[in-house]
Design an enzyme around this catalytic site. Structure first.
Site, PDB file in Angstrom:
ATOM      1  N   ALA A  65      18.983   6.222 -36.063  1.00  0.00           N
ATOM      2  CA  ALA A  65      18.461   7.547 -36.370  1.00  0.00           C
ATOM      3  C   ALA A  65      17.134   7.390 -37.092  1.00  0.00           C
ATOM      4  O   ALA A  65      16.876   6.356 -37.723  1.00  0.00           O
ATOM      5  CB  ALA A  65      19.454   8.299 -37.246  1.00  0.00           C
ATOM      6  N   GLY A 108      22.447   4.034 -35.279  1.00  0.00           N
ATOM      7  CA  GLY A 108      22.786   5.026 -34.246  1.00  0.00           C
ATOM      8  C   GLY A 108      22.496   4.517 -32.843  1.00  0.00           C
ATOM      9  O   GLY A 108      23.133   4.943 -31.879  1.00  0.00           O
ATOM     10  N   GLU A 111      25.496   2.591 -32.037  1.00  0.00           N
ATOM     11  CA  GLU A 111      26.601   3.552 -31.862  1.00  0.00           C
ATOM     12  C   GLU A 111      26.496   4.295 -30.536  1.00  0.00           C
ATOM     13  O   GLU A 111      27.504   4.570 -29.885  1.00  0.00           O
ATOM     14  CB  GLU A 111      26.614   4.550 -33.036  1.00  0.00           C
ATOM     15  CG  GLU A 111      27.028   3.882 -34.337  1.00  0.00           C
ATOM     16  CD  GLU A 111      26.857   4.787 -35.534  1.00  0.00           C
ATOM     17  OE1 GLU A 111      25.711   5.209 -35.807  1.00  0.00           O
ATOM     18  OE2 GLU A 111      27.865   5.097 -36.189  1.00  0.00           O
ATOM     19  N   GLU A 131      23.143   0.133 -41.623  1.00  0.00           N
ATOM     20  CA  GLU A 131      23.093   1.294 -42.525  1.00  0.00           C
ATOM     21  C   GLU A 131      23.289   0.899 -43.987  1.00  0.00           C
ATOM     22  O   GLU A 131      22.727   1.502 -44.895  1.00  0.00           O
ATOM     23  CB  GLU A 131      24.155   2.336 -42.119  1.00  0.00           C
ATOM     24  CG  GLU A 131      23.847   3.091 -40.825  1.00  0.00           C
ATOM     25  CD  GLU A 131      24.349   2.411 -39.561  1.00  0.00           C
ATOM     26  OE1 GLU A 131      24.631   1.193 -39.603  1.00  0.00           O
ATOM     27  OE2 GLU A 131      24.466   3.108 -38.532  1.00  0.00           O
TER      28      GLU A 131
HETATM   29  N1  DAK Z   1      13.563   5.325 -38.250  1.00  0.00           N
HETATM   30  C1  DAK Z   1      12.239   5.643 -38.347  1.00  0.00           C
HETATM   31  N2  DAK Z   1      11.252   4.782 -38.044  1.00  0.00           N
HETATM   32  C2  DAK Z   1      11.592   3.554 -37.636  1.00  0.00           C
HETATM   33  C3  DAK Z   1      12.938   3.134 -37.508  1.00  0.00           C
HETATM   34  C4  DAK Z   1      13.965   4.109 -37.824  1.00  0.00           C
HETATM   35  N3  DAK Z   1      15.259   3.865 -37.704  1.00  0.00           N
HETATM   36  N4  DAK Z   1      12.958   1.863 -37.090  1.00  0.00           N
HETATM   37  C5  DAK Z   1      11.680   1.491 -36.947  1.00  0.00           C
HETATM   38  N5  DAK Z   1      10.862   2.502 -37.270  1.00  0.00           N
HETATM   39  C6  DAK Z   1       9.395   2.513 -37.272  1.00  0.00           C
HETATM   40  C7  DAK Z   1       8.856   1.720 -38.457  1.00  0.00           C
HETATM   41  O1  DAK Z   1       8.844   2.517 -39.614  1.00  0.00           O
HETATM   42  C8  DAK Z   1       7.459   1.391 -37.951  1.00  0.00           C
HETATM   43  O2  DAK Z   1       6.647   2.533 -38.106  1.00  0.00           O
HETATM   44  P1  DAK Z   1       5.152   2.438 -38.755  1.00  0.00           P
HETATM   45  O3  DAK Z   1       5.328   1.787 -40.063  1.00  0.00           O
HETATM   46  O4  DAK Z   1       4.398   1.557 -37.774  1.00  0.00           O
HETATM   47  O5  DAK Z   1       4.689   3.854 -38.789  1.00  0.00           O
HETATM   48  C9  DAK Z   1       7.663   1.160 -36.474  1.00  0.00           C
HETATM   49  O6  DAK Z   1       8.894   1.801 -36.140  1.00  0.00           O
HETATM   50  C10 DAK Z   1       7.787  -0.314 -36.102  1.00  0.00           C
HETATM   51  O7  DAK Z   1       8.830  -0.868 -36.914  1.00  0.00           O
HETATM   52  P2  DAK Z   1       8.638  -2.226 -37.737  1.00  0.00           P
HETATM   53  O8  DAK Z   1       7.225  -2.426 -38.164  1.00  0.00           O
HETATM   54  O9  DAK Z   1       9.683  -2.244 -38.810  1.00  0.00           O
HETATM   55  O10 DAK Z   1       8.968  -3.313 -36.602  1.00  0.00           O
HETATM   56  P3  DAK Z   1       9.633  -4.736 -36.759  1.00  0.00           P
HETATM   57  O11 DAK Z   1       9.517  -5.389 -35.422  1.00  0.00           O
HETATM   58  O12 DAK Z   1       9.090  -5.468 -37.953  1.00  0.00           O
HETATM   59  O13 DAK Z   1      11.178  -4.446 -37.073  1.00  0.00           O
HETATM   60  C11 DAK Z   1      13.303  -3.312 -36.777  1.00  0.00           C
HETATM   61  C12 DAK Z   1      11.964  -3.795 -36.120  1.00  0.00           C
HETATM   62  C13 DAK Z   1      14.020  -2.470 -35.718  1.00  0.00           C
HETATM   63  C14 DAK Z   1      14.164  -4.542 -37.086  1.00  0.00           C
HETATM   64  C15 DAK Z   1      12.986  -2.524 -38.075  1.00  0.00           C
HETATM   65  O14 DAK Z   1      12.037  -1.525 -37.751  1.00  0.00           O
HETATM   66  C16 DAK Z   1      14.198  -1.887 -38.691  1.00  0.00           C
HETATM   67  O15 DAK Z   1      14.971  -2.565 -39.401  1.00  0.00           O
HETATM   68  N6  DAK Z   1      14.372  -0.578 -38.482  1.00  0.00           N
HETATM   69  C17 DAK Z   1      15.402   0.217 -39.127  1.00  0.00           C
HETATM   70  C18 DAK Z   1      16.761  -0.080 -38.578  1.00  0.00           C
HETATM   71  C19 DAK Z   1      17.860   0.709 -39.277  1.00  0.00           C
HETATM   72  O16 DAK Z   1      18.038   0.624 -40.493  1.00  0.00           O
HETATM   73  N7  DAK Z   1      18.600   1.537 -38.512  1.00  0.00           N
HETATM   74  C20 DAK Z   1      19.660   2.343 -39.005  1.00  0.00           C
HETATM   75  C21 DAK Z   1      19.128   3.742 -39.313  1.00  0.00           C
HETATM   76  S1  DAK Z   1      20.389   4.804 -39.949  1.00  0.00           S
HETATM   77  C22 DAK Z   1      25.255  10.438 -37.801  1.00  0.00           C
HETATM   78  C23 DAK Z   1      24.736   9.971 -36.610  1.00  0.00           C
HETATM   79  C24 DAK Z   1      23.898   8.869 -36.617  1.00  0.00           C
HETATM   80  C25 DAK Z   1      23.560   8.234 -37.770  1.00  0.00           C
HETATM   81  C26 DAK Z   1      24.084   8.698 -38.966  1.00  0.00           C
HETATM   82  C27 DAK Z   1      24.928   9.810 -38.965  1.00  0.00           C
HETATM   83  N8  DAK Z   1      26.127  11.528 -37.790  1.00  0.00           N
HETATM   84  C28 DAK Z   1      26.502  12.163 -36.518  1.00  0.00           C
HETATM   85  C29 DAK Z   1      26.743  11.994 -38.990  1.00  0.00           C
HETATM   86  C30 DAK Z   1      22.674   7.087 -37.707  1.00  0.00           C
HETATM   87  C31 DAK Z   1      22.100   6.489 -38.763  1.00  0.00           C
HETATM   88  C32 DAK Z   1      21.168   5.392 -38.560  1.00  0.00           C
HETATM   89  O17 DAK Z   1      20.946   4.914 -37.466  1.00  0.00           O
END
Ligand code: DAK
Length: 257
Positions: A65, A108, A111, A131
């Site tokens: 997400a 997500g 998921e 997460e």
């Molecule tokens: N959200 C927003 N932006 C994101 C992002 C994300 N999840 N993942 C990456 N980006 C953005 C980065 O901020 C960056 O943007 P700028 O800084 O260039 O503006 C750009 O994408 C490139 O990312 P990186 O520079 O970080 O690239 P790397 O190759 O170094 O790393 C990475 C790639 C995928 C390993 C890293 O970006 C990363 O760790 N991303 C976050 C992963 C994460 O934590 N995902 C979980 C998010 S929480 C629900 C339903 C769903 C959910 C919850 C509740 N309900 C129905 C109740 C879901 C929750 C989640 O998924």
């Protein structure tokens, strides 16, 4: 229909939806979630389509997400806003959905993959539920679907300690059906989907529904659900055609009814 965050394409009887926010690693914002499910539902209704493929790009299937969009959310907003309920729309898709995953499938994104019916992973695919690293837990089914699919202990490690799975591990633990080279991974997934899309549509639909029942209920109820889906197929033209074709040693010609 014109979308801004997903691309759609049809190849033979396969509908392909490509997540298209590469600048954000295909993170799901509200717009992309809505468009993804709108596109999937449109293919699901189209009788020329027999199976769906959802994919991202080589680097990222989806990084979860959109953290920037949800960073300031309150619990009330998380419960009430449409972007939360919308994740369940995948459960309404009747046709088989194949995830073609390359690069990151995180949070997500992982998921969503778990909600699909089958998974073709490129050799670079990586699956994880990070997460915990941002102070939350999975909220779109990760704790439940992962535990059912790969077992409790490994799920605990993924959810509590951010363990990621490589493509080879995903195959080993039953999360992926096949691992294929990065180059041509989408073509491989589409070929896989084309084979499924060439089968008797009503039987495919009943089969998907029956297998899913295994994850919803007891064995006794699940066996009843299977029977409920088995018997009506004998009222379809495709059952008569399929069996006659076998007897006549020829290929069946499915009508989808
Ligand atoms: N959200 C927003 N932006 C994101 C992002 C994300 N999840 N993942 C990456 N980006 C953005 C980065 O901020 C960056 O943007 P700028 O800084 O260039 O503006 C750009 O994408 C490139 O990312 P990186 O520079 O970080 O690239 P790397 O190759 O170094 O790393 C990475 C790639 C995928 C390993 C890293 O970006 C990363 O760790 N991303 C976050 C992963 C994460 O934590 N995902 C979980 C998010 S929480 C629900 C339903 C769903 C959910 C919850 C509740 N309900 C129905 C109740 C879901 C929750 C989640 O998924």
């Amino acid at each position: 229909m014109t979308y801004t965050t997903v691309l759609t394409e049809t190849r033979e009887r396969v509908g392909i939806v490509t997540l298209n926010r590469p600048q954000a690693m295909n993170a799901f914002n509200a717009t992309m979630l809505g468009e993804l499910f709108d596109a999937m539902e449109a293919f699901d209704k189209d009788e020329n389509i027999g199976a769906l493929v959802v994919t991202g790009n080589e680097k990222a299937f989806a990084a979860g997400a959109d953290i920037k969009e949800m960073a300031d959310a309150t619990p009330f907003q998380m419960i009430t806003e449409a972007r939360v309920d919308v994740w369940d729309r995948i459960r309404g898709i009747k046709k088989p959905v194949i995830a073609a995953v390359s690069g990151w499938a995180l949070g997500g994104g992982c998921e969503f993959v778990l909600s699909c019916d089958m998974v073709i992973a490129s050799e670079s695919a990586k699956f994880g539920q990070p997460e915990i690293t941002i102070g939350i837990i999975p909220g779109a089914g990760g704790t439940q679907r992962l535990a059912r699919l790969i077992g409790k202990n490994l799920t605990m490690e993924m959810v509590i300690n951010n363990r990621t799975l490589s493509a080879a591990e995903a195959l080993q633990f039953g999360l992926a059906n096949r691992v294929v080279p990065v180059e041509g991974y989408l073509d491989a997934a589409v070929a896989f989907a084309e084979e499924i899309a060439s089968r008797a549509p009503m039987a495919v639909r009943m089969a998907k529904d029956a297998v899913n029942a295994a994850f919803e209920t007891t064995l006794t109820e699940g066996l009843k659900a299977e029977k409920r889906n088995f018997y009506p197929l004998f009222s379809t033209e495709d059952q008569k055609e399929g069996m006659q074709a076998f007897i006549e040693k020829r290929k069946p010609n499915w009508k989808g009814k």
